[in-house]
Design a protein around this motif. Structure first.
Motif, PDB file in Angstrom:
ATOM      1  N   LEU A 120       0.834  -1.201   0.000  1.00 11.76           N
ATOM      2  CA  LEU A 120       0.000   0.000   0.000  1.00 11.76           C
ATOM      3  C   LEU A 120       0.872   1.255   0.000  1.00 11.76           C
ATOM      4  O   LEU A 120       0.637   2.198  -0.770  1.00 11.76           O
ATOM      5  CB  LEU A 120      -0.910  -0.008   1.231  1.00 11.76           C
ATOM      6  N   ALA A 121       1.878   1.278   0.852  1.00  5.74           N
ATOM      7  CA  ALA A 121       2.777   2.433   0.938  1.00  5.74           C
ATOM      8  C   ALA A 121       3.571   2.607  -0.350  1.00  5.74           C
ATOM      9  O   ALA A 121       3.731   3.735  -0.849  1.00  5.74           O
ATOM     10  CB  ALA A 121       3.722   2.269   2.129  1.00  5.74           C
ATOM     11  N   LEU A 122       4.058   1.502  -0.924  1.00  6.40           N
ATOM     12  CA  LEU A 122       4.844   1.588  -2.159  1.00  6.40           C
ATOM     13  C   LEU A 122       3.982   2.041  -3.335  1.00  6.40           C
ATOM     14  O   LEU A 122       4.447   2.800  -4.196  1.00  6.40           O
ATOM     15  CB  LEU A 122       5.492   0.235  -2.461  1.00  6.40           C
ATOM     16  N   ASN A 123       2.735   1.574  -3.385  1.00 11.47           N
ATOM     17  CA  ASN A 123       1.822   2.021  -4.447  1.00 11.47           C
ATOM     18  C   ASN A 123       1.564   3.522  -4.352  1.00 11.47           C
ATOM     19  O   ASN A 123       1.515   4.230  -5.372  1.00 11.47           O
ATOM     20  CB  ASN A 123       0.495   1.271  -4.365  1.00 11.47           C
ATOM     21  N   ALA A 124       1.387   4.011  -3.127  1.00 12.81           N
ATOM     22  CA  ALA A 124       1.153   5.440  -2.932  1.00 12.81           C
ATOM     23  C   ALA A 124       2.365   6.249  -3.373  1.00 12.81           C
ATOM     24  O   ALA A 124       2.238   7.265  -4.070  1.00 12.81           O
ATOM     25  CB  ALA A 124       0.829   5.721  -1.473  1.00 12.81           C
ATOM     26  N   MET A 125       3.557   5.818  -2.975  1.00 13.97           N
ATOM     27  CA  MET A 125       4.778   6.523  -3.371  1.00 13.97           C
ATOM     28  C   MET A 125       4.990   6.460  -4.880  1.00 13.97           C
ATOM     29  O   MET A 125       5.517   7.397  -5.484  1.00 13.97           O
ATOM     30  CB  MET A 125       5.990   5.951  -2.625  1.00 13.97           C
ATOM     31  N   THR A 126       4.578   5.342  -5.503  1.00 11.11           N
ATOM     32  CA  THR A 126       4.673   5.218  -6.955  1.00 11.11           C
ATOM     33  C   THR A 126       3.789   6.243  -7.639  1.00 11.11           C
ATOM     34  O   THR A 126       4.204   6.914  -8.586  1.00 11.11           O
ATOM     35  CB  THR A 126       4.264   3.798  -7.397  1.00 11.11           C
ATOM     36  N   SER A 127       2.546   6.369  -7.165  1.00 11.08           N
ATOM     37  CA  SER A 127       1.619   7.322  -7.767  1.00 11.08           C
ATOM     38  C   SER A 127       2.072   8.766  -7.543  1.00 11.08           C
ATOM     39  O   SER A 127       1.878   9.623  -8.404  1.00 11.08           O
ATOM     40  CB  SER A 127       0.215   7.116  -7.183  1.00 11.08           C
ATOM     41  N   PHE A 128       2.697   9.022  -6.400  1.00 10.88           N
ATOM     42  CA  PHE A 128       3.229  10.356  -6.107  1.00 10.88           C
ATOM     43  C   PHE A 128       4.568  10.618  -6.798  1.00 10.88           C
ATOM     44  O   PHE A 128       5.109  11.720  -6.712  1.00 10.88           O
ATOM     45  CB  PHE A 128       3.422  10.544  -4.599  1.00 10.88           C
ATOM     46  N   LYS A 129       5.115   9.571  -7.444  1.00 12.51           N
ATOM     47  CA  LYS A 129       6.426   9.638  -8.110  1.00 12.51           C
ATOM     48  C   LYS A 129       7.531  10.012  -7.124  1.00 12.51           C
ATOM     49  O   LYS A 129       8.423  10.803  -7.423  1.00 12.51           O
ATOM     50  CB  LYS A 129       6.390  10.629  -9.279  1.00 12.51           C
ATOM     51  N   MET A 130       7.481   9.415  -5.950  1.00 11.18           N
ATOM     52  CA  MET A 130       8.490   9.655  -4.910  1.00 11.18           C
ATOM     53  C   MET A 130       9.621   8.640  -5.049  1.00 11.18           C
ATOM     54  O   MET A 130       9.800   7.747  -4.207  1.00 11.18           O
ATOM     55  CB  MET A 130       7.853   9.537  -3.527  1.00 11.18           C
ATOM     56  N   VAL A 131      10.380   8.740  -6.115  1.00  8.20           N
ATOM     57  CA  VAL A 131      11.437   7.779  -6.403  1.00  8.20           C
ATOM     58  C   VAL A 131      12.469   7.683  -5.274  1.00  8.20           C
ATOM     59  O   VAL A 131      12.811   6.574  -4.838  1.00  8.20           O
ATOM     60  CB  VAL A 131      12.127   8.098  -7.746  1.00  8.20           C
ATOM     61  N   PRO A 132      12.994   8.815  -4.744  1.00  6.99           N
ATOM     62  CA  PRO A 132      13.964   8.711  -3.650  1.00  6.99           C
ATOM     63  C   PRO A 132      13.393   8.010  -2.425  1.00  6.99           C
ATOM     64  O   PRO A 132      14.100   7.240  -1.761  1.00  6.99           O
ATOM     65  CB  PRO A 132      14.314  10.172  -3.343  1.00  6.99           C
ATOM     66  N   ASN A 133      12.125   8.255  -2.123  1.00  2.88           N
ATOM     67  CA  ASN A 133      11.509   7.636  -0.955  1.00  2.88           C
ATOM     68  C   ASN A 133      11.293   6.139  -1.138  1.00  2.88           C
ATOM     69  O   ASN A 133      11.381   5.368  -0.185  1.00  2.88           O
ATOM     70  CB  ASN A 133      10.181   8.332  -0.642  1.00  2.88           C
ATOM     71  N   ILE A 134      11.014   5.735  -2.378  1.00  9.24           N
ATOM     72  CA  ILE A 134      10.914   4.303  -2.668  1.00  9.24           C
ATOM     73  C   ILE A 134      12.266   3.644  -2.414  1.00  9.24           C
ATOM     74  O   ILE A 134      12.356   2.561  -1.812  1.00  9.24           O
ATOM     75  CB  ILE A 134      10.467   4.064  -4.122  1.00  9.24           C
ATOM     76  N   ALA A 135      13.322   4.306  -2.855  1.00 13.30           N
ATOM     77  CA  ALA A 135      14.674   3.779  -2.653  1.00 13.30           C
ATOM     78  C   ALA A 135      15.008   3.680  -1.169  1.00 13.30           C
ATOM     79  O   ALA A 135      15.539   2.664  -0.698  1.00 13.30           O
ATOM     80  CB  ALA A 135      15.680   4.675  -3.371  1.00 13.30           C
ATOM     81  N   ILE A 136      14.690   4.730  -0.421  1.00 15.45           N
ATOM     82  CA  ILE A 136      14.942   4.731   1.024  1.00 15.45           C
ATOM     83  C   ILE A 136      14.165   3.609   1.698  1.00 15.45           C
ATOM     84  O   ILE A 136      14.689   2.910   2.585  1.00 15.45           O
ATOM     85  CB  ILE A 136      14.553   6.097   1.641  1.00 15.45           C
ATOM     86  N   SER A 137      12.926   3.406   1.273  1.00 11.24           N
ATOM     87  CA  SER A 137      12.080   2.368   1.859  1.00 11.24           C
ATOM     88  C   SER A 137      12.684   0.986   1.643  1.00 11.24           C
ATOM     89  O   SER A 137      12.675   0.142   2.551  1.00 11.24           O
ATOM     90  CB  SER A 137      10.682   2.417   1.244  1.00 11.24           C
TER      91      SER A 137
END
Length: 407
Positions: A120-137
């Protein structure tokens, strides 16, 4: 686009290097029985986690508005509470073999909820285009999971410790998302918009049902060997399979998941531009070629490497890993582009493929009387055939025009 792929791939590579670096330590702390029990638990947890939110969270990939995304997240979590109760009842009637008889229902449910929350969190970050945050996660998840497992497992070598470490680690992406949302001051509703629940159900109900069925069938296909080994062989052999799977397939599967989070917005934004999607497909296939080249060079040394790294107790795991090594390339290529079925509204294609291969897998693994060596060969042939078939459909969708979109 390629910079984003390179960035997220590098972060995912770092996370997987941490996983691989810690895995030999885990193999020396936890024996094959504990690894087998852990594999049995996460197999059920991944299946339950796939249906926990009834795939309402997948709708996030179709949305760009923060308000819509947060409402979908709220609805997903509420849906998950009710689904958890149904799973607890389902547990009473599920046939359990060997390893599955010894694992805790509470740990299964907590693990399932953590898997669902992670996605759920990764899908949200994907839609927000939060690439750095996906990497940090990705990196944070790997660090928390592995460091907790070995530090506490050193004193209490039980599958329960690995599971608790996994559960805590799976919640780290949600914490990263909350921090990013707070920092960017994104607007979000202070309460659930219940009137939207009915609207989402009417608009995306069929999509969610098809998505749930497709995901569950996919997980069953990938985990059929676990169920069959538990029934036909032993917990110890399941532990050997688990360590091989985690060393070879799991890292590339997680890599493909990370890359898919970067590719998905690009596919969505270029849905009608087949040339761009085709170029991306072949570029990425070439980009991943080092995995295939590495497999060719190290295949004959895999068993020796396994014994040296993990210890002589895991020699059987080395033989299994040697067989699985060529599956890695197809696995990561397929997983990276699998969201195209969701974006183009063609989940029925994947549902059909998964259903056919589930039937084939059940017959192959449960009704064919074979030795352990022949069994693993069947696993390899089955996985390769499945990934190649899905890739064929993906390629067809890449070049297809006049797609149906879920708006």
């Amino acid at each position: 686009m390629l910079k984003s792929i390179a960035f997220i791939t590098s972060a995912s590579f770092l996370a997987q290097m941490l996983n691989l670096a810690i895995l030999p330590i885990q193999a020396r702390i936890f024996d094959s029985v504990e690894m087998g029990l852990f594999q049995a638990l996460i197999t059920l947890a991944s299946l339950f986690g796939a249906i926990l939110f009834f795939k309402v969270d997948s709708v996030i990939l179709q949305k760009a508005s923060p308000i819509s995304i947060f409402n979908i997240m709220y609805i997903s979590i509420i849906t998950g509470v009710f689904t958890t109760l149904l799973i607890a009842l389902l547990w009473l009637v599920i046939p359990k073999y060997d390893a599955f008889q010894e694992i805790s229902l509470l740990l299964v449910l907590l693990s399932a909820f953590s898997f669902a929350t992670l996605q759920l969190a990764l899908n949200a970050m994907t839609s927000f285009k939060m690439v750095p945050n996906i990497a940090i996660s990705r990196v944070a998840n790997s660090l928390v999971k592995n460091l907790l497992a070995i530090s506490i497992g050193y004193y209490f070598s039980s599958y329960i410790i690995i599971t608790l470490a996994l559960i805590l680690a799976n919640f780290t992406p949600m914490l990263v998302l909350v921090r990013a949302v707070t920092k960017q001051k994104l607007p979000f509703p202070k309460k659930v918009e219940w009137k939207l629940f009915d609207a989402y159900f009417r608009k995306y109900g069929i999509f969610c049902v098809v998505s749930v069925l497709t995901t569950v069938l996919n997980l069953i296909i990938l985990q059929l060997p676990v169920f069959a080994i538990s029934r036909e062989f032993s917990v110890e052999y399941l532990g050997q399979y688990s360590i091989a799977y985690r060393a070879i397939i799991m890292p590339v599967s997680l890599l493909s998941g990370a890359v898919a989070q970067v590719i998905t917005p690009y596919i969505r934004d270029n849905l009608d531009k087949s040339r761009k999607l085709l170029k991306l497909f072949f570029t990425f296939a070439i980009f991943l070629s080092p995995i295939l080249i590495a497999a060719v060079f190290i295949e004959r040394f895999v068993v020796d490497i396994f014994i040296y790294v993990f210890g002589s107790n895991w020699a059987i795991g080395g033989e299994i890993a040697q067989s699985l090594i060529y599956v890695a390339y197809l696995s990561v290529l397929t997983g990276s582009f699998s969201t195209i079925f969701v974006i183009k509204g063609k989940m029925f294609f994947l549902l059909f493929v998964n259903f056919i291969f589930m039937l084939i897998g059940v017959f192959l693994f449960f009704f064919c009387d074979v030795s352990k060596a022949s069994y693993i060969n069947n696993v390899v042939v089955f996985f390769n055939a499945y990934y190649l078939t899905v890739l064929l459909f993906i390629f067809g969708l890449v070049v297809m025009k006049n797609e149906i979109k879920f708006n």
